[in-house]
Design a protein around this motif. Structure first.
Motif, PDB file in Angstrom:
ATOM      1  N   UNK A  18       0.991  -1.592   0.132  1.00 12.05           N
ATOM      2  CA  UNK A  18       0.109   0.133   0.119  1.00 12.05           C
ATOM      3  C   UNK A  18       1.013   1.010  -0.200  1.00 12.05           C
ATOM      4  N   UNK A  19       1.680   1.387   1.023  1.00  9.18           N
ATOM      5  CA  UNK A  19       2.351   2.188   1.119  1.00  9.18           C
ATOM      6  C   UNK A  19       3.699   2.986  -0.561  1.00  9.18           C
ATOM      7  N   UNK A  20       3.616   1.855  -0.706  1.00 14.12           N
ATOM      8  CA  UNK A  20       4.888   1.601  -2.597  1.00 14.12           C
ATOM      9  C   UNK A  20       3.414   2.191  -3.389  1.00 14.12           C
ATOM     10  N   UNK A  21       2.144   1.722  -3.210  1.00 11.68           N
ATOM     11  CA  UNK A  21       1.566   2.208  -3.973  1.00 11.68           C
ATOM     12  C   UNK A  21       1.042   3.803  -4.475  1.00 11.68           C
ATOM     13  N   UNK A  22       0.834   4.066  -3.196  1.00 13.67           N
ATOM     14  CA  UNK A  22       0.829   5.637  -2.739  1.00 13.67           C
ATOM     15  C   UNK A  22       2.055   6.225  -2.933  1.00 13.67           C
ATOM     16  N   UNK A  23       3.436   6.187  -3.290  1.00 14.01           N
ATOM     17  CA  UNK A  23       4.319   6.698  -3.226  1.00 14.01           C
ATOM     18  C   UNK A  23       4.341   7.363  -5.352  1.00 14.01           C
ATOM     19  N   UNK A  24       3.539   5.779  -5.553  1.00 16.14           N
ATOM     20  CA  UNK A  24       3.896   5.911  -7.093  1.00 16.14           C
ATOM     21  C   UNK A  24       2.588   6.905  -7.647  1.00 16.14           C
ATOM     22  N   UNK A  25       1.350   6.408  -6.824  1.00 13.26           N
ATOM     23  CA  UNK A  25       0.156   7.786  -6.934  1.00 13.26           C
ATOM     24  C   UNK A  25       0.060   9.035  -6.494  1.00 13.26           C
ATOM     25  N   UNK A  26       1.444   9.638  -5.953  1.00  8.08           N
ATOM     26  CA  UNK A  26       1.647  10.698  -5.458  1.00  8.08           C
ATOM     27  C   UNK A  26       3.002  11.082  -5.187  1.00  8.08           C
ATOM     28  N   UNK A  27       3.594  10.648  -6.673  1.00  9.60           N
ATOM     29  CA  UNK A  27       4.944  11.514  -6.603  1.00  9.60           C
ATOM     30  C   UNK A  27       5.390  12.098  -5.893  1.00  9.60           C
ATOM     31  N   UNK A  28       4.862  13.431  -5.349  1.00 10.14           N
ATOM     32  CA  UNK A  28       5.376  14.983  -4.989  1.00 10.14           C
ATOM     33  C   UNK A  28       5.561  14.287  -3.050  1.00 10.14           C
ATOM     34  N   UNK A  29       5.035  13.914  -2.987  1.00  6.00           N
ATOM     35  CA  UNK A  29       4.781  13.752  -1.519  1.00  6.00           C
ATOM     36  C   UNK A  29       6.024  12.765  -1.206  1.00  6.00           C
ATOM     37  N   UNK A  30       6.950  12.963  -0.909  1.00  7.53           N
ATOM     38  CA  UNK A  30       8.461  12.437  -0.069  1.00  7.53           C
ATOM     39  C   UNK A  30       8.767  12.313   1.309  1.00  7.53           C
ATOM     40  N   UNK A  31       7.184  13.319   2.114  1.00 11.20           N
ATOM     41  CA  UNK A  31       7.694  13.088   3.589  1.00 11.20           C
ATOM     42  C   UNK A  31       7.664  11.479   4.661  1.00 11.20           C
ATOM     43  N   UNK A 136      13.199  13.899  -9.527  1.00 10.54           N
ATOM     44  CA  UNK A 136      12.728  12.852 -10.370  1.00 10.54           C
ATOM     45  C   UNK A 136      13.432  12.898 -12.148  1.00 10.54           C
ATOM     46  N   UNK A 137      13.161  11.810 -12.447  1.00 13.52           N
ATOM     47  CA  UNK A 137      13.404  11.340 -13.643  1.00 13.52           C
ATOM     48  C   UNK A 137      12.936  11.881 -14.436  1.00 13.52           C
ATOM     49  N   UNK A 169       9.866  -7.863 -35.203  1.00 19.54           N
ATOM     50  CA  UNK A 169      10.008  -6.888 -35.094  1.00 19.54           C
ATOM     51  C   UNK A 169      10.680  -6.539 -33.187  1.00 19.54           C
ATOM     52  N   UNK A 170      11.464  -5.274 -33.741  1.00 19.12           N
ATOM     53  CA  UNK A 170      11.832  -5.039 -32.387  1.00 19.12           C
ATOM     54  C   UNK A 170      11.684  -3.849 -32.009  1.00 19.12           C
ATOM     55  N   UNK A 171      10.755  -3.635 -30.586  1.00 15.89           N
ATOM     56  CA  UNK A 171      10.137  -2.678 -30.486  1.00 15.89           C
ATOM     57  C   UNK A 171      11.240  -2.002 -28.603  1.00 15.89           C
ATOM     58  N   UNK A 172      11.353  -0.183 -28.995  1.00 17.47           N
ATOM     59  CA  UNK A 172      12.486  -0.024 -28.513  1.00 17.47           C
ATOM     60  C   UNK A 172      11.534   0.321 -27.249  1.00 17.47           C
ATOM     61  N   UNK A 173      12.577   0.289 -25.432  1.00 15.57           N
ATOM     62  CA  UNK A 173      11.940   0.238 -24.203  1.00 15.57           C
ATOM     63  C   UNK A 173      10.562   1.832 -24.170  1.00 15.57           C
ATOM     64  N   UNK A 174       9.920   1.625 -23.799  1.00 15.84           N
ATOM     65  CA  UNK A 174       9.195   2.633 -23.440  1.00 15.84           C
ATOM     66  C   UNK A 174       9.487   3.687 -22.339  1.00 15.84           C
ATOM     67  N   UNK A 175       9.453   4.779 -23.254  1.00 19.05           N
ATOM     68  CA  UNK A 175      10.213   5.917 -22.274  1.00 19.05           C
ATOM     69  C   UNK A 175       9.558   6.693 -20.795  1.00 19.05           C
ATOM     70  N   UNK A 176      11.183   6.091 -19.809  1.00 17.55           N
ATOM     71  CA  UNK A 176      10.300   6.492 -18.478  1.00 17.55           C
ATOM     72  C   UNK A 176       8.897   7.436 -18.172  1.00 17.55           C
ATOM     73  N   UNK A 177       8.427   7.375 -17.631  1.00 17.33           N
ATOM     74  CA  UNK A 177       7.156   8.034 -17.044  1.00 17.33           C
ATOM     75  C   UNK A 177       7.232   9.366 -16.165  1.00 17.33           C
ATOM     76  N   UNK A 178       7.081  11.012 -16.753  1.00 14.42           N
ATOM     77  CA  UNK A 178       7.931  11.698 -15.835  1.00 14.42           C
ATOM     78  C   UNK A 178       6.964  12.343 -14.752  1.00 14.42           C
ATOM     79  N   UNK A 179       7.393  12.249 -12.929  1.00 12.73           N
ATOM     80  CA  UNK A 179       7.065  12.692 -12.789  1.00 12.73           C
ATOM     81  C   UNK A 179       6.984  11.690 -11.566  1.00 12.73           C
ATOM     82  N   UNK A 180       7.363  10.230 -12.102  1.00 13.77           N
ATOM     83  CA  UNK A 180       7.419   9.474 -10.623  1.00 13.77           C
ATOM     84  C   UNK A 180       8.586   9.668  -9.728  1.00 13.77           C
ATOM     85  N   UNK A 181       8.495   8.585  -8.607  1.00 17.21           N
ATOM     86  CA  UNK A 181       9.818   9.072  -8.135  1.00 17.21           C
ATOM     87  C   UNK A 181      11.148   8.209  -8.314  1.00 17.21           C
ATOM     88  N   UNK A 182      12.004   9.054  -8.302  1.00 18.32           N
ATOM     89  CA  UNK A 182      13.538   7.731  -8.578  1.00 18.32           C
ATOM     90  C   UNK A 182      13.233   6.943  -7.469  1.00 18.32           C
TER      91      UNK A 182
END
Length: 202
Positions: A18-31, A136-137, A169-182
């Motif tokens: 649950x904690x990991x999910x919260x961090x992913x849903x709210x990347x700007x809250x790092x406290x 963040x990346x 077919x060689x698909x490139x890896x998906x780009x990182x999603x902006x805003x997610x915490x490192x």
């Protein structure tokens, strides 16, 4: 006994997820909430210099002081008064009388906390230094959907037997999603939740 152990283990696992999910849903809250002194709490004869050396504090984190309300307190003092255990003129008195006090690390300079003079001389003094918050990346720049049309292989003639093209077919890896915490931010959330899962006794 076995059932209680499995139930406790399952509860901790769900809480960490649950904690990991919260961090992913709210990347700007790092406290993070740190129980001062860990399982020992805020008390005498604890090496708080050693404890802080094993932690990483960032702007926006919290300190949770758990202590004997009849004997101790939480005072923020200057560096000079921290060294001499002088609490006569504190910068701030966080003591509310319940033995449960919370301090937000909302300034970037070093912070100094002590208890009463007698307890301070027995080791109840805390120096907090904040580390720079990791950035963040950034998301990779997206390319136009039409930029790669010229590189596509034309389909085979209709008369030719069909052949699966999936393996070619060689698909490139998906780009990182902006805003997610490192990764280190998620890791320290999970680590702090695990170590702070039990409050120290009064």
């Amino acid at each position: 006994m076995r059932r209680n152990y499995n139930s406790s283990k399952w509860t901790v696992t769900v809480a960490l997820a649950f904690c990991a999910a919260l961090v992913e849903m709210f990347p700007d809250v790092y406290g993070i909430r740190f129980i001062t002194g860990g399982n020992m709490g805020w008390t005498s004869y604890v090496n708080y210099t050693l404890w802080t050396g094993n932690q990483t504090f960032y702007f926006g984190d919290w300190l949770f002081f758990v202590y004997d309300r009849d004997q101790d307190c939480v005072l923020e003092v200057s560096k000079t008064n921290y060294k001499t255990c002088n609490g006569e003129h504190p910068l701030h008195n966080y003591t509310r009388g319940f033995g449960r006090d919370v301090v937000e690390l909302n300034v970037t300079h070093d912070r100094y906390f002590i208890s009463s003079k007698r307890s301070c001389l027995r080791g109840m003094k805390l120096h907090i230094h904040l580390s720079p918050l990791p950035r963040p990346p950034h998301a990779a720049p997206s390319k136009s959907n039409f930029s790669g049309l010229s590189t596509l292989t034309p389909p085979p003639p209709i008369a030719a037997p069909l052949k699966s093209q999936t393996s070619d077919i060689s698909l490139p890896p998906p780009p990182p999603v902006a805003g997610l915490p490192p990764l280190q931010i998620v890791t320290r959330h999970i680590s702090a939740l695990y170590h702070n899962s039990h409050l120290p006794p009064l």
